[in-house]
Design a protein around this motif. Sequence first.
Motif, short mmCIF file in Angstrom:
data_model
loop_
_atom_site.label_atom_id
_atom_site.label_comp_id
_atom_site.label_asym_id
_atom_site.label_seq_id
_atom_site.Cartn_x
_atom_site.Cartn_y
_atom_site.Cartn_z
N VAL A 120 0.84 -1.19 0.00
CA VAL A 120 0.00 0.00 0.00
C VAL A 120 0.88 1.25 0.00
CG1 VAL A 120 -1.64 1.35 1.37
CG2 VAL A 120 -1.93 -1.13 1.15
N LEU A 121 0.55 2.20 -0.86
CA LEU A 121 1.23 3.50 -0.87
C LEU A 121 0.60 4.41 0.19
CD1 LEU A 121 1.42 4.10 -4.73
CD2 LEU A 121 3.36 3.63 -3.22
N THR A 122 1.41 5.09 0.95
CA THR A 122 0.89 6.02 1.94
C THR A 122 0.56 7.36 1.29
OG1 THR A 122 3.03 6.99 2.52
CG2 THR A 122 2.43 4.95 3.65
N ARG A 123 -0.17 8.18 2.01
CA ARG A 123 -0.52 9.51 1.49
C ARG A 123 0.75 10.33 1.24
NH1 ARG A 123 -5.10 12.27 1.29
NH2 ARG A 123 -6.17 10.67 2.53
N LYS A 166 12.06 4.87 -3.80
CA LYS A 166 13.05 4.03 -3.13
C LYS A 166 12.40 3.11 -2.09
CE LYS A 166 17.00 7.17 -3.78
NZ LYS A 166 16.32 8.13 -4.66
N LEU A 167 11.23 2.57 -2.44
CA LEU A 167 10.53 1.64 -1.57
C LEU A 167 11.09 0.23 -1.78
CD1 LEU A 167 6.87 2.89 -2.10
CD2 LEU A 167 8.48 3.54 -0.29
N GLU A 168 11.01 -0.58 -0.74
CA GLU A 168 11.46 -1.96 -0.86
C GLU A 168 10.51 -2.76 -1.74
OE1 GLU A 168 11.88 -3.65 2.97
OE2 GLU A 168 13.49 -2.31 3.60
N ASN A 169 11.06 -3.70 -2.47
CA ASN A 169 10.29 -4.62 -3.30
C ASN A 169 9.31 -3.91 -4.23
OD1 ASN A 169 11.50 -6.87 -1.97
ND2 ASN A 169 10.06 -6.59 -0.28
N PRO A 170 9.78 -3.14 -5.20
CA PRO A 170 8.88 -2.44 -6.12
C PRO A 170 7.90 -3.36 -6.82
CG PRO A 170 11.13 -1.67 -6.40
CD PRO A 170 11.21 -2.87 -5.50
N ALA A 171 8.30 -4.61 -7.06
CA ALA A 171 7.42 -5.55 -7.77
C ALA A 171 6.15 -5.83 -6.99
CB ALA A 171 8.17 -6.85 -8.05
N LYS A 172 6.17 -5.62 -5.68
CA LYS A 172 4.98 -5.88 -4.85
C LYS A 172 3.96 -4.75 -4.96
CE LYS A 172 6.92 -9.01 -1.40
NZ LYS A 172 7.06 -9.29 0.05
N TYR A 173 4.36 -3.64 -5.58
CA TYR A 173 3.41 -2.56 -5.81
C TYR A 173 2.75 -2.81 -7.16
CZ TYR A 173 5.27 -0.24 -1.74
OH TYR A 173 5.63 0.06 -0.45
#
Length: 341
Positions: free
Chosen positions: A112-115, A216-223
């Motif tokens: 989930v992306l935060t605000r 720069k979030l961890e595991n971009p594939a999970k988004y």
Amino acid sequence: MCENVPEEIAKKGKELRRNLLPLKSKNAYEKVYVSFQDWKNKNRINEVTEDVILAFLDMRSQKLSPCSLWPRYSMLKATLKAKENIDIEKFGAVVSYIKKLNVGYRGKKSNVLTREEIKTFLQEADDGEYLFEKVALIFGIAGACRKAELCAMRFDDIQNCGNVLNIVIPDSKTHKERRFSVVNEGFGVTTIDLYRRYVALRPTNSPLSKIATFLKLENPAKYTGHSFRRSSATLLVNAGGDITSLKRHRGWESTKVAESYIQESFRERVKIAQTVFGDEKLAPNELVDNEIVMDKPTNLSYSEACGSSSSSSSTSKNTAQNVYFNNCTFNFGDNYCKDSK
């Protein structure tokens, strides 16, 4: 065949039963049915009984997760009913078996992306490289859209009313028309201006996970594409939305799924803690902007989590596939849309 039913009538009835399978996922239903028939033939089984269904599902459970086994059972149930007029719904032990497998199981969910992350991406990412992702993010969050809904969206479905865009999703997963709007404000950008620039330029190479990579979030594939939908629901709940507004926003009929978002809401957990401890010092409204989500790991201390918003600083390699856009739809490409159910 019943002797009292003319052959042509029986044939027509059989044909109509086969047409009961959903058109969009008919191939998936057929694949499950063929797999069952092949398994039966290999084991020299001539009839369908409760024990036969249990044995088949047990075999499939060796490779499938509990949450994946349930839809296979549903597909098998529908195809057997349509093709052979066999009703396996009466096999109570089968349902009990699948429910038992699900006890204690936690399925994987899209991140989930935060605000704050959404705001950072929309404000800081370069339009020359990320304009497509920005518009997809705005639409995905505003309408809690599924991947398939974004892939099928046409410009004819978007009504430009000046400072408001009115969007129609004519054919959703629940077969009910959904509508949502985009206003020209929010997240610190003029969202409709971004859309207009996108319509004029129509960039052609824009992998979805570049949003997570930029942040720069961890595991971009999970988004995944479903992250739009989950992020939108999470933002609504954390801002105080109730089950009724959440079900209406996402087009759900089931209350059970909506309740899971209420339970995962950081705001809701703080409210429960306040009720239990009788503490008025922690104000949920002040904590909402941090958007802390249960299934998103964090190493923050309690004071850090409640005092400031934070996102991961680890850099991940961009593994997204190239996507394409044509002149009539938001097209995320075959690799993106092939599993969009």
